[in-house]
Design a protein around this motif. Sequence first.
Motif, PDB file in Angstrom:
ATOM      1  N   THR A 207      46.618  29.842 -13.538  1.00 38.61           N
ATOM      2  CA  THR A 207      46.886  31.113 -14.225  1.00 38.61           C
ATOM      3  C   THR A 207      45.620  31.906 -14.558  1.00 38.61           C
ATOM      4  O   THR A 207      45.484  33.058 -14.178  1.00 38.61           O
ATOM      5  CB  THR A 207      47.694  30.885 -15.513  1.00 38.61           C
ATOM      6  N   THR A 208      44.693  31.267 -15.270  1.00 36.42           N
ATOM      7  CA  THR A 208      43.485  31.999 -15.663  1.00 36.42           C
ATOM      8  C   THR A 208      42.669  32.393 -14.458  1.00 36.42           C
ATOM      9  O   THR A 208      42.137  33.499 -14.391  1.00 36.42           O
ATOM     10  CB  THR A 208      42.542  31.131 -16.521  1.00 36.42           C
ATOM     11  N   LEU A 209      42.554  31.478 -13.515  1.00 37.72           N
ATOM     12  CA  LEU A 209      41.715  31.745 -12.358  1.00 37.72           C
ATOM     13  C   LEU A 209      42.229  32.981 -11.613  1.00 37.72           C
ATOM     14  O   LEU A 209      41.454  33.866 -11.253  1.00 37.72           O
ATOM     15  CB  LEU A 209      41.712  30.529 -11.436  1.00 37.72           C
ATOM     16  N   LEU A 210      43.538  33.044 -11.439  1.00 34.00           N
ATOM     17  CA  LEU A 210      44.115  34.202 -10.754  1.00 34.00           C
ATOM     18  C   LEU A 210      43.888  35.471 -11.561  1.00 34.00           C
ATOM     19  O   LEU A 210      43.567  36.517 -11.015  1.00 34.00           O
ATOM     20  CB  LEU A 210      45.619  33.989 -10.531  1.00 34.00           C
ATOM     21  N   GLU A 211      44.020  35.355 -12.873  1.00 31.84           N
ATOM     22  CA  GLU A 211      43.845  36.529 -13.725  1.00 31.84           C
ATOM     23  C   GLU A 211      42.412  37.052 -13.615  1.00 31.84           C
ATOM     24  O   GLU A 211      42.185  38.244 -13.394  1.00 31.84           O
ATOM     25  CB  GLU A 211      44.174  36.172 -15.178  1.00 31.84           C
ATOM     26  N   VAL A 212      41.448  36.135 -13.744  1.00 29.10           N
ATOM     27  CA  VAL A 212      40.050  36.552 -13.689  1.00 29.10           C
ATOM     28  C   VAL A 212      39.737  37.138 -12.313  1.00 29.10           C
ATOM     29  O   VAL A 212      39.069  38.166 -12.194  1.00 29.10           O
ATOM     30  CB  VAL A 212      39.113  35.365 -13.990  1.00 29.10           C
TER      31      VAL A 212
ATOM     32  N   VAL B 135      36.858  40.737 -19.055  1.00 29.57           N
ATOM     33  CA  VAL B 135      36.666  39.524 -18.255  1.00 29.57           C
ATOM     34  C   VAL B 135      36.366  38.342 -19.181  1.00 29.57           C
ATOM     35  O   VAL B 135      36.914  37.243 -19.016  1.00 29.57           O
ATOM     36  CB  VAL B 135      35.519  39.707 -17.237  1.00 29.57           C
ATOM     37  N   ALA B 136      35.528  38.590 -20.182  1.00 24.63           N
ATOM     38  CA  ALA B 136      35.163  37.518 -21.119  1.00 24.63           C
ATOM     39  C   ALA B 136      36.400  37.003 -21.845  1.00 24.63           C
ATOM     40  O   ALA B 136      36.578  35.795 -22.012  1.00 24.63           O
ATOM     41  CB  ALA B 136      34.135  38.024 -22.119  1.00 24.63           C
ATOM     42  N   GLU B 137      37.265  37.917 -22.240  1.00 22.32           N
ATOM     43  CA  GLU B 137      38.466  37.521 -22.962  1.00 22.32           C
ATOM     44  C   GLU B 137      39.317  36.592 -22.097  1.00 22.32           C
ATOM     45  O   GLU B 137      39.840  35.588 -22.576  1.00 22.32           O
ATOM     46  CB  GLU B 137      39.242  38.779 -23.327  1.00 22.32           C
ATOM     47  N   ALA B 138      39.435  36.928 -20.820  1.00 21.11           N
ATOM     48  CA  ALA B 138      40.238  36.098 -19.922  1.00 21.11           C
ATOM     49  C   ALA B 138      39.584  34.728 -19.724  1.00 21.11           C
ATOM     50  O   ALA B 138      40.245  33.694 -19.777  1.00 21.11           O
ATOM     51  CB  ALA B 138      40.425  36.802 -18.583  1.00 21.11           C
ATOM     52  N   ILE B 139      38.268  34.731 -19.515  1.00 23.84           N
ATOM     53  CA  ILE B 139      37.570  33.461 -19.292  1.00 23.84           C
ATOM     54  C   ILE B 139      37.628  32.595 -20.545  1.00 23.84           C
ATOM     55  O   ILE B 139      37.737  31.367 -20.459  1.00 23.84           O
ATOM     56  CB  ILE B 139      36.113  33.726 -18.854  1.00 23.84           C
ATOM     57  N   ASN B 140      37.612  33.238 -21.700  1.00 27.62           N
ATOM     58  CA  ASN B 140      37.651  32.503 -22.959  1.00 27.62           C
ATOM     59  C   ASN B 140      38.984  31.823 -23.242  1.00 27.62           C
ATOM     60  O   ASN B 140      39.167  31.209 -24.282  1.00 27.62           O
ATOM     61  CB  ASN B 140      37.294  33.426 -24.121  1.00 27.62           C
TER      62      ASN B 140
ATOM     63  N   ASP C  17      40.079  29.649 -21.013  1.00 30.42           N
ATOM     64  CA  ASP C  17      40.050  28.494 -20.115  1.00 30.42           C
ATOM     65  C   ASP C  17      38.743  27.732 -20.289  1.00 30.42           C
ATOM     66  O   ASP C  17      37.668  28.239 -19.994  1.00 30.42           O
ATOM     67  CB  ASP C  17      40.174  28.975 -18.677  1.00 30.42           C
ATOM     68  N   GLN C  18      38.856  26.498 -20.753  1.00 29.66           N
ATOM     69  CA  GLN C  18      37.644  25.744 -21.060  1.00 29.66           C
ATOM     70  C   GLN C  18      36.789  25.448 -19.834  1.00 29.66           C
ATOM     71  O   GLN C  18      35.564  25.444 -19.918  1.00 29.66           O
ATOM     72  CB  GLN C  18      38.012  24.441 -21.760  1.00 29.66           C
ATOM     73  N   VAL C  19      37.420  25.212 -18.683  1.00 28.33           N
ATOM     74  CA  VAL C  19      36.620  24.866 -17.507  1.00 28.33           C
ATOM     75  C   VAL C  19      35.828  26.077 -17.012  1.00 28.33           C
ATOM     76  O   VAL C  19      34.628  25.983 -16.735  1.00 28.33           O
ATOM     77  CB  VAL C  19      37.493  24.269 -16.382  1.00 28.33           C
ATOM     78  N   LEU C  20      36.484  27.240 -16.950  1.00 30.73           N
ATOM     79  CA  LEU C  20      35.766  28.443 -16.517  1.00 30.73           C
ATOM     80  C   LEU C  20      34.663  28.791 -17.503  1.00 30.73           C
ATOM     81  O   LEU C  20      33.533  29.107 -17.108  1.00 30.73           O
ATOM     82  CB  LEU C  20      36.726  29.629 -16.384  1.00 30.73           C
ATOM     83  N   ALA C  21      34.982  28.728 -18.795  1.00 26.18           N
ATOM     84  CA  ALA C  21      33.982  29.052 -19.816  1.00 26.18           C
ATOM     85  C   ALA C  21      32.792  28.101 -19.692  1.00 26.18           C
ATOM     86  O   ALA C  21      31.631  28.521 -19.730  1.00 26.18           O
ATOM     87  CB  ALA C  21      34.592  28.952 -21.204  1.00 26.18           C
TER      88      ALA C  21
ATOM     89  N   GLY D  78      30.728  34.407  -7.765  1.00 23.15           N
ATOM     90  CA  GLY D  78      30.318  33.146  -7.147  1.00 23.15           C
ATOM     91  C   GLY D  78      30.886  31.955  -7.894  1.00 23.15           C
ATOM     92  O   GLY D  78      31.390  31.009  -7.282  1.00 23.15           O
ATOM     93  N   VAL D  79      30.816  32.008  -9.218  1.00 25.27           N
ATOM     94  CA  VAL D  79      31.332  30.900 -10.026  1.00 25.27           C
ATOM     95  C   VAL D  79      32.841  30.778  -9.829  1.00 25.27           C
ATOM     96  O   VAL D  79      33.379  29.675  -9.669  1.00 25.27           O
ATOM     97  CB  VAL D  79      31.017  31.126 -11.529  1.00 25.27           C
ATOM     98  N   ILE D  80      33.527  31.914  -9.818  1.00 31.67           N
ATOM     99  CA  ILE D  80      34.989  31.901  -9.687  1.00 31.67           C
ATOM    100  C   ILE D  80      35.396  31.360  -8.309  1.00 31.67           C
ATOM    101  O   ILE D  80      36.279  30.510  -8.204  1.00 31.67           O
ATOM    102  CB  ILE D  80      35.580  33.322  -9.883  1.00 31.67           C
ATOM    103  N   ILE D  81      34.704  31.832  -7.266  1.00 34.77           N
ATOM    104  CA  ILE D  81      35.030  31.367  -5.910  1.00 34.77           C
ATOM    105  C   ILE D  81      34.879  29.854  -5.814  1.00 34.77           C
ATOM    106  O   ILE D  81      35.662  29.166  -5.168  1.00 34.77           O
ATOM    107  CB  ILE D  81      34.102  32.038  -4.866  1.00 34.77           C
TER     108      ILE D  81
END
Lengths: 276, 343
Positions: free
Chosen positions: A24-29, A43-48, A50-54, A89-92
């Motif tokens: 869910t978060t990954l797709l949103e970001v 973008v920060a709000e969305a990443i925040n 999800d603990q792994v993305l953050a 890059g991080v998201i990919i």
Amino acid sequence: MTNDLKTAYKNSILAAKNLPTLPTTLLEVNSLLENPNVSLAVVAEAINRDQVLAAKILKMINSPIYGFPGRIASVQHALVLLGYNVIRGVIISTSILEDLDRAMRGLWKHSLACSVACTQIARFLDLKDPEEYLAAGLLHDLGKVIVSIQLPAAAKEAQWIAAREEISYSEAESRVLGFTHERVNAWVADQWHLPLPLRESMVHHHRPMSAQHYPEMACVTHLGNFFARLYEVGFGGDDLVPQVSPQAFKLLGLNRRVLESLLDLVGEKLEELNME
Amino acid sequence: MGRLIAEYAGQLPIRAFIVSQDKALFEAVQALWPPDEIAWQPFGEMESALPALFNDPPELVLIDTRASFISEGADCAAGIRAIKGDSAYSSVTIVLCLGKGSDLSAMDELMLEVDDFIFFPDLPDIYKLSFILAFSRSRRSLDVNPLSHLPGNTSIIRYIQGLIDRKVDFALAYADLDHFKAFNDKYGFSRGDEVLHFTARMISGSVRASGASFSFVGHIGGDDFVFVLPTDLMEEATQRMIASFDSIAPSFYDTEDRKRGSILTTDRQGRPQLFPVLSLSIAVIFNRDGCLRHFGEAAERASQLKHLAKKEPGSICKFDRRLCEPEDESPAMPKGGGHAPQA
């Protein structure tokens, strides 16, 4: 030099890389980043959430490549300094967690709840940089995530022991792995050059007074974790409500009256989260 | 043929990425040097190479542009721009592989960003030469600040003089830190360098985020930076920089100083003194309708203005609102407090 952490579980090891996350978060970001005019705050709000993305974003900006390791503790600040190319890059490079069981989803929600609670507490107490408390709450159980993803059988066993013997998840982890998620947190925080305040609250959120330099942040995380458990948002590995350290109340200057209004405030936010 | 470069002082093996789906190319480059001199890491497409590169940049990247061996030309171009456009990675040497099926018309622009190219298939010694040349050229890297990897004075002057000569309208900003000396005295040079790394990155990021048709960021040295943007984008960019700087700079202090909002050091006479936290002073001058004639004029105006900016506490940006002097050689008249310059 070894980058891995040896566990007592069938001689298996943990590695601090390739952590997948929820779709869910990954797709949103991802979809946010497709719009070149999107603001970093959004973008920060969305990443925040999800603990792994953050954790990956904070790992990236604290990497020695940029020249200021261990300095940036909030995702907002990290995004300003990384820029869209590196964020992409991080998201990919983050893969999606395919099969999700209830416990895994619960762990994500519990961490989100703790981060919401920490932010509320920090705002309520008028502490500086509430985003850093948010990050501390979000990452406090990262060690559990790493174990659940890399050694799912060990995580299941710990949960099972915790439920059967009605002991805390930490205690069950100790039996299965030889140490708790706080040890995993310490190791991963060191590997990733995370800032000291963040590291201490990840490592000492169960015994916040043993945080040497930043007991305040550890106490807030300790309390945030308590609130998330109390209001039963998500699942942290067991169904027990942890003991709150009386010194933590004292350090944060919380008396009974203040605590009651804080409980209402945080409760309201967590109820919202529970509805989702 | 000798080592990749004789004067290379870094750690061996030199790390190199190859982005190609052609096994033959991979084997050919791998055979050029022993693996303890160059370690090649293969990637099927740009998408997977980029994250790895951002995480731990190699010294050298070979990118296959031949149609059948790379997924998409557009991705490839965007990837190269992402690498070369970011000062943290711009020192990575990029070599393109061309050949049958390469879209040469699409290469025009790319050629300005990359360091060299090879043709495949060709004689191994030719590739070897290309790599040696490209690598040592980008190593010598003409004029970059060793700390921030941003262009230094020679490039700054050349860039700005170029705009002046072409009579392009632009805004030029000089930025430096207030109380940086006190910070260095208290925390030492390596902590000071962290702040410079942060400032360089923050300025470059804000400039890039403005989406300008042209822009430039240079590092004069120490805590002095310059940047150039189109006139209409400068104000927003400086506002963004000041907001970012003021919110992030406290992260570089120890807890007590951060809480107090100041640092305690001693002055030159050894007396204790309180210094405020770091702030950012920016002075901006404009070139409109070709009013500036040479770089020195721009630099002088900016430095006068910066003195004014530094007199005020906290982060601030001062804009030069003066109109240009008429085309005579009389010395610039400082603008007084509202009175007319003529008697």
